[in-house]
Design a protein around this motif. Structure first.
Motif, short mmCIF file in Angstrom:
data_model
loop_
_atom_site.label_atom_id
_atom_site.label_comp_id
_atom_site.label_asym_id
_atom_site.label_seq_id
_atom_site.Cartn_x
_atom_site.Cartn_y
_atom_site.Cartn_z
N LEU A 83 -36.37 -1.41 34.09
CA LEU A 83 -36.50 -2.27 35.27
C LEU A 83 -37.45 -3.43 35.03
N PHE A 113 -25.51 -6.34 33.22
CA PHE A 113 -25.70 -7.71 32.76
C PHE A 113 -24.83 -8.03 31.56
N VAL A 122 -35.22 -6.12 33.78
CA VAL A 122 -34.31 -6.62 34.82
C VAL A 122 -35.06 -7.48 35.82
N VAL A 128 -29.19 0.51 34.45
CA VAL A 128 -30.00 -0.62 34.91
C VAL A 128 -29.61 -1.92 34.21
N ALA A 129 -29.40 -1.86 32.90
CA ALA A 129 -29.22 -3.08 32.11
C ALA A 129 -27.77 -3.39 31.75
N THR A 144 -29.94 1.42 40.47
CA THR A 144 -31.33 1.85 40.33
C THR A 144 -31.78 2.64 41.55
N GLY A 195 -28.05 -12.22 29.72
CA GLY A 195 -27.77 -10.83 30.06
C GLY A 195 -27.72 -9.94 28.84
N LEU A 225 -27.11 -8.44 38.89
CA LEU A 225 -28.39 -8.04 39.45
C LEU A 225 -28.20 -7.13 40.65
N PHE A 251 -30.31 -6.95 27.84
CA PHE A 251 -29.84 -5.59 27.63
C PHE A 251 -30.34 -5.04 26.30
N VAL A 293 -35.15 -11.12 34.90
CA VAL A 293 -33.89 -11.76 34.53
C VAL A 293 -33.77 -13.16 35.13
N SER A 311 -27.03 -3.72 39.40
CA SER A 311 -28.16 -3.04 38.76
C SER A 311 -29.11 -2.47 39.79
N ARG A 312 -29.41 -3.25 40.82
CA ARG A 312 -30.35 -2.77 41.84
C ARG A 312 -29.78 -1.61 42.63
#
Length: 226
Positions: A36, A167, A39, A163-164, A184, A52, A177, A56, A42, A180-181
């Motif tokens: 995180l 991207f 991220v 998480v990554a 997460t 991205g 994004l 990663f 980013v 990913s959020r």
């Protein structure tokens, strides 16, 4: 597992997990927080076309390194703890004074256990320890230690992908994004639910608390330059 860590189960189905729920969840969250931090930055590198992918691979490399470090330190901690237990066991077995042996056992106990176990029970344990002819002379690793260390490494590294990886899969950074959020928060919530059930708390409340704490902790890590 006994004081030396060498007790073998006759029935493989009776074997305890090499990592308990707390260990598994905490290692997963550790890897999650590490990923995180990348991220969270980013937006600062979002202008680059391959930002991205760079993010990663950087996050993956970081978690590979920290997963390895965490696994090695687990082995160090395990060997030191086992060595301490063996030292106590040998001290008790070689102590001719029974009362001194009981005191040594009590000193080695966790503080919350001391009021619950009397000297009579400790004397019974002392006699069994003193009667054991098979105490190893030094602490050594067993197979489960290596399996647990490998599991820690895998958990920390695996936490990178939810998480990554968005991207890499999504060229549009805001979409990546968002995905990913969401992933997460879902992972943090699930981790909290698992810990809550293990500790006897309400699962959804523990999940919500973990999600909030995780987001705040990540913000603090990023703010501190992590």
């Amino acid at each position: 597992m006994d004081a030396t860590g060498h007790t073998e189960r006759e029935n493989a189905g009776d074997r305890e997990p090499v990592l308990d729920v707390v260990d598994r969840v905490c290692e997963l969250c550790f890897g999650l927080f590490m990923a995180l931090t990348f991220v969270g930055t980013v937006s600062a590198v979002g202008a680059s076309a391959d930002a991205g992918h760079k993010m990663f691979y950087t996050a993956l490399g970081c978690n590979l390194a920290w997963g390895l470090a965490d696994a090695v330190m687990y082995l160090v901690r395990t060997l030191v703890s086992r060595g301490r237990r063996m030292t106590v066991a040998h001290s008790v077995r070689s102590e001719p004074d029974a009362a001194a042996g009981v005191r040594a056992l009590r000193d080695a106990m966790a503080s919350w256990l001391k009021p619950l176990i009397g000297d009579t029970e400790l004397e019974s344990i002392r006699r069994r320890v003193a009667a054991r002819p098979d105490l190893p002379q030094r602490a050594v690793f067993v197979r489960d230690d290596l399996i647990a260390a490998a599991s820690i490494f895998v958990l920390v590294v695996a936490a990178t992908f939810p998480v990554a990886l968005p991207f890499v899969l999504f060229a549009h950074v805001p979409t990546a994004l968002l995905v990913s959020r969401v992933l997460t928060i879902v992972m943090l919530f699930g981790s909290g639910v698992a810990l809550g059930h293990y500790a006897g708390f309400r699962g959804w409340q523990a999940g919500l608390a973990m999600a909030v704490v995780g987001v705040l902790l990540t913000m603090a890590i990023i703010a501190l330059g992590g």
